[in-house]
Design a protein around this motif. Structure first.
Motif, PDB file in Angstrom:
ATOM      1  N   MET A   1      31.308  29.084   1.797  1.00  7.52           N
ATOM      2  CA  MET A   1      32.678  28.638   1.915  1.00  7.52           C
ATOM      3  C   MET A   1      33.313  28.610   0.526  1.00  7.52           C
ATOM      4  N   PRO A   2      34.447  29.273   0.344  1.00  5.35           N
ATOM      5  CA  PRO A   2      35.054  29.324  -0.999  1.00  5.35           C
ATOM      6  C   PRO A   2      35.581  27.971  -1.455  1.00  5.35           C
ATOM      7  N   ILE A   3      35.610  27.813  -2.750  1.00  6.20           N
ATOM      8  CA  ILE A   3      36.134  26.596  -3.368  1.00  6.20           C
ATOM      9  C   ILE A   3      37.642  26.759  -3.498  1.00  6.20           C
ATOM     10  N   SER A   4      38.373  25.847  -2.892  1.00  2.57           N
ATOM     11  CA  SER A   4      39.824  25.903  -2.942  1.00  2.57           C
ATOM     12  C   SER A   4      40.319  25.232  -4.221  1.00  2.57           C
ATOM     13  N   LEU A   5      41.123  25.973  -4.986  1.00  2.00           N
ATOM     14  CA  LEU A   5      41.621  25.506  -6.270  1.00  2.00           C
ATOM     15  C   LEU A   5      43.129  25.677  -6.309  1.00  2.00           C
ATOM     16  N   LEU A   6      43.840  24.611  -6.653  1.00  2.00           N
ATOM     17  CA  LEU A   6      45.281  24.665  -6.838  1.00  2.00           C
ATOM     18  C   LEU A   6      45.568  24.526  -8.327  1.00  2.00           C
ATOM     19  N   ILE A   7      46.337  25.459  -8.875  1.00  2.00           N
ATOM     20  CA  ILE A   7      46.698  25.462 -10.288  1.00  2.00           C
ATOM     21  C   ILE A   7      48.179  25.126 -10.385  1.00  2.00           C
ATOM     22  N   VAL A   8      48.505  24.069 -11.123  1.00  2.00           N
ATOM     23  CA  VAL A   8      49.893  23.608 -11.241  1.00  2.00           C
ATOM     24  C   VAL A   8      50.303  23.667 -12.705  1.00  2.00           C
ATOM     25  N   ASP A   9      51.195  24.596 -13.021  1.00  2.00           N
ATOM     26  CA  ASP A   9      51.718  24.723 -14.377  1.00  2.00           C
ATOM     27  C   ASP A   9      53.110  25.327 -14.280  1.00  2.00           C
ATOM     28  N   ASP A  10      54.073  24.735 -14.971  1.00  2.00           N
ATOM     29  CA  ASP A  10      55.448  25.227 -14.880  1.00  2.00           C
ATOM     30  C   ASP A  10      55.675  26.510 -15.676  1.00  2.00           C
ATOM     31  N   HIS A  11      54.697  26.951 -16.426  1.00  2.00           N
ATOM     32  CA  HIS A  11      54.775  28.252 -17.092  1.00  2.00           C
ATOM     33  C   HIS A  11      54.054  29.257 -16.194  1.00  2.00           C
ATOM     34  N   ARG A  12      54.829  30.048 -15.470  1.00  2.00           N
ATOM     35  CA  ARG A  12      54.278  30.916 -14.427  1.00  2.00           C
ATOM     36  C   ARG A  12      53.243  31.904 -14.951  1.00  2.00           C
ATOM     37  N   VAL A  13      53.487  32.465 -16.120  1.00  2.00           N
ATOM     38  CA  VAL A  13      52.531  33.428 -16.667  1.00  2.00           C
ATOM     39  C   VAL A  13      51.181  32.749 -16.902  1.00  2.00           C
ATOM     40  N   PHE A  14      51.212  31.542 -17.437  1.00  2.00           N
ATOM     41  CA  PHE A  14      49.977  30.800 -17.681  1.00  2.00           C
ATOM     42  C   PHE A  14      49.276  30.484 -16.355  1.00  2.00           C
ATOM     43  N   ALA A  15      50.039  29.986 -15.369  1.00  2.00           N
ATOM     44  CA  ALA A  15      49.462  29.650 -14.060  1.00  2.00           C
ATOM     45  C   ALA A  15      48.862  30.887 -13.398  1.00  2.00           C
ATOM     46  N   GLN A  16      49.573  31.997 -13.467  1.00  2.00           N
ATOM     47  CA  GLN A  16      49.070  33.225 -12.851  1.00  2.00           C
ATOM     48  C   GLN A  16      47.857  33.765 -13.610  1.00  2.00           C
ATOM     49  N   GLY A  17      47.812  33.546 -14.914  1.00  2.00           N
ATOM     50  CA  GLY A  17      46.632  33.940 -15.681  1.00  2.00           C
ATOM     51  C   GLY A  17      45.400  33.163 -15.246  1.00  2.00           C
ATOM     52  N   LEU A  18      45.554  31.854 -15.059  1.00  2.00           N
ATOM     53  CA  LEU A  18      44.428  31.051 -14.560  1.00  2.00           C
ATOM     54  C   LEU A  18      44.043  31.467 -13.143  1.00  2.00           C
ATOM     55  N   GLU A  19      45.035  31.790 -12.338  1.00  2.00           N
ATOM     56  CA  GLU A  19      44.751  32.250 -10.978  1.00  2.00           C
ATOM     57  C   GLU A  19      43.904  33.531 -11.024  1.00  2.00           C
ATOM     58  N   ALA A  20      44.224  34.433 -11.942  1.00  2.00           N
ATOM     59  CA  ALA A  20      43.445  35.668 -12.090  1.00  2.00           C
ATOM     60  C   ALA A  20      42.027  35.370 -12.581  1.00  2.00           C
ATOM     61  N   VAL A  21      41.901  34.441 -13.534  1.00  2.00           N
ATOM     62  CA  VAL A  21      40.577  34.065 -14.049  1.00  2.00           C
ATOM     63  C   VAL A  21      39.699  33.542 -12.911  1.00  2.00           C
ATOM     64  N   PHE A  22      40.230  32.591 -12.135  1.00  2.00           N
ATOM     65  CA  PHE A  22      39.420  32.011 -11.062  1.00  2.00           C
ATOM     66  C   PHE A  22      39.277  32.966  -9.878  1.00  2.00           C
ATOM     67  N   GLY A  23      40.234  33.861  -9.700  1.00  2.00           N
ATOM     68  CA  GLY A  23      40.115  34.876  -8.650  1.00  2.00           C
ATOM     69  C   GLY A  23      38.968  35.831  -8.916  1.00  2.00           C
ATOM     70  N   ALA A  24      38.611  36.006 -10.185  1.00  2.00           N
ATOM     71  CA  ALA A  24      37.492  36.864 -10.556  1.00  2.00           C
ATOM     72  C   ALA A  24      36.142  36.173 -10.354  1.00  2.00           C
ATOM     73  N   GLU A  25      36.156  34.856 -10.192  1.00  2.00           N
ATOM     74  CA  GLU A  25      34.922  34.112  -9.901  1.00  2.00           C
ATOM     75  C   GLU A  25      34.612  34.311  -8.412  1.00  2.00           C
ATOM     76  N   PRO A  26      33.378  34.615  -8.056  1.00  2.00           N
ATOM     77  CA  PRO A  26      33.080  34.968  -6.660  1.00  2.00           C
ATOM     78  C   PRO A  26      33.246  33.831  -5.649  1.00  2.00           C
ATOM     79  N   ASP A  27      33.213  32.583  -6.096  1.00  2.00           N
ATOM     80  CA  ASP A  27      33.234  31.467  -5.152  1.00  2.00           C
ATOM     81  C   ASP A  27      34.544  30.686  -5.130  1.00  2.00           C
ATOM     82  N   PHE A  28      35.573  31.153  -5.839  1.00  2.00           N
ATOM     83  CA  PHE A  28      36.846  30.434  -5.884  1.00  2.00           C
ATOM     84  C   PHE A  28      37.931  31.139  -5.091  1.00  2.00           C
ATOM     85  N   GLU A  29      38.787  30.306  -4.504  1.00  2.00           N
ATOM     86  CA  GLU A  29      40.000  30.775  -3.839  1.00  2.00           C
ATOM     87  C   GLU A  29      41.174  30.042  -4.494  1.00  2.00           C
TER      88      GLU A  29
END
Length: 140
Positions: free
Chosen positions: A1-29
């Protein structure tokens, strides 16, 4: 079961960068949002295991949002990630219920490790912040 992660940052580029980092981890959503008024609704709907929260979200305090999240039934663990890594901010974040605290100049590996520690019920404070806390509050 994937680990659900919510990233909250008002700088969209930064938030999307973290989303990409954790998206590359096999167990994170991961899901990134940049608008603080969406946080409570997103947590209610998605029931994330962990939330990475910026301390300052425009005019909204991530520390206040953290306080609201940890008061919810079955709250997510909250890891604060911020450019404002001073002792006072760390103390307020921990008092609000954050289990991790990182400066935005932390490495990707440290951010992933902090989230994994939060998942295991642990906490994460970098050594330099622990030293600053110890120096600010000497004694037993």
């Amino acid at each position: 079961m994937p680990i659900s992660l919510l990233i909250v940052d008002d700088h969209r580029v930064f938030a999307q960068g973290l989303e990409a980092v954790f998206g590359a981890e096999p167990d994170f959503e991961p899901t990134a949002i940049s608008y603080p008024n969406q946080v409570i609704g997103a947590v209610t709907a998605r029931r994330p295991d962990v939330v990475i929260m910026d301390v300052r979200l425009g005019d909204v305090s991530g520390i206040d949002l953290t306080r609201q999240l940890v008061a919810m039934p079955a709250p997510p663990a909250v890891v604060m990630l911020t450019a404002y890594a001073d002792v006072s901010t760390v103390i307020h974040a921990v008092q609000a219920g954050a289990v991790g605290f990182l400066a935005k100049d932390a490495s990707v590996e440290q951010v992933v490790a902090a989230v994994r520690a939060a998942l295991l019920g642990g906490s994460w404070l970098p050594t330099e912040l622990l030293s600053s806390l110890a120096n600010a509050y000497p004694g037993p």
